[in-house]
Enzyme design. Structure first.
Site: not given
Length: 293
Positions: A10-11, A73, A152, A186, A188
């Site tokens: 994932d990013s 992702c 994040e 997403c 996240h």
């Protein structure tokens, strides 16, 4: 039994929602996780750069001897083209197909909301698949670009004031549209499920892309006789701070990382032989030379 690890990328932190579910569903599997935390977010970038980064991430995981690759992702899963993964020597899975399928099965009214990064929403990937899976479905999509940096930076508590304000702003049109199912497009976003759930209300089913992707991985491994019951460890690689990642991962994984976190310089990932349009002979495609990582 195949003792090679599952590769997940994932990013940033979002793919940990898939790792969390993989550990629950497949406790005997080893996992290698790559988080490109030095280049997060992917969702605000153009498709050419997203595809380039994704191919580099995949090549890194192939160099770790994985038996399957999960693009945990939504941005990558919505942007990669079939030719980007056609030359892979191992099975590949993304998050869009299993998540859309779960939403199509969950909706009672046929009104489905989709939230994701700007790149995911721009691609229209979820809408196209939903209309194929359930003709006549009504969809409304909304880009939520601030959600990834909020996660994040640790704003994931259900009562977080900052995340709550952002969620109210983003989700008001979907609530007004009367959706009964919301795709968290997403990986996240499930880390903000408490905040999102409060904004949408109790009558809306939240479809977790990380969870659905992990279920798809289990099915792929079982179908290919690739399951393992003798492992259970996780190894993490990130392109930015290991301490920051480990601290957040402990919160995201409900009990710790259960494995070491190692820093990988971005320049080692972005090797010349992984240029966006490079294609090596012999069918290896963009991933030739990955063993040198």
């Amino acid at each position: 039994m195949d003792k090679r690890p599952i590769g997940v990328f994932d990013s940033g932190l979002g793919g940990l929602t898939a790792v969390r579910e993989l550990r629950r569903l497949l406790p005997g599997e080893d996992i290698v996780y790559f988080g490109d935390t030095g280049r997060v977010p992917y969702g605000t970038r153009g498709s050419t750069i997203i595809r380039q980064y994704a191919r580099q991430d995949i090549a890194f995981l192939l160099g770790r001897g994985v038996k399957l690759i999960l693009a945990a992702c939504g941005t990558v899963s919505s942007t990669l083209l079939p030719e980007d993964t056609a030359g892979l020597p191992v099975p590949y899975a993304g998050v869009v197909e299993p998540t859309a399928r779960a939403a199509a099965e969950a909706t009672r009214t046929g009104r489905i909301g989709i939230i994701g990064t700007a790149a995911t929403i721009r691609s229209g990937s979820y809408e196209r698949l939903l209309h194929t899976l359930r003709p006549g479905v009504s969809t409304i999509a909304r880009a939520c670009p601030l959600f990834v940096p909020l996660v994040e930076n640790g704003h994931i508590a259900p009562n977080d004031a900052v995340s709550g304000l952002v969620a109210e702003e983003y989700l008001a049109p979907l609530r007004k549209a009367g959706v009964d199912t919301l795709i968290l497009g997403c990986t996240h976003y499930p880390l903000l499920a408490g905040v999102i759930g409060q904004a949408m209300g109790p009558g809306v089913a939240l479809i977790d892309a990380g969870r659905e992707a992990a279920r798809a991985v289990k099915a792929k491994l079982a179908a290919g006789s690739l399951l393992n019951e003798a492992g259970g460890g996780v190894r993490y690689y990130v392109t930015d701070s290991t301490d920051q990642f480990a601290a957040m991962a402990d919160r995201c994984l409900d009990g710790g990382t259960h494995g070491p976190v190692e820093h990988i310089p971005i320049e080692r990932i972005a090797a010349p032989d992984m240029a966006p349009e490079g294609r090596a002979p012999g069918g290896a495609g963009h991933f030739a030379g990955c063993g040198r990582l």
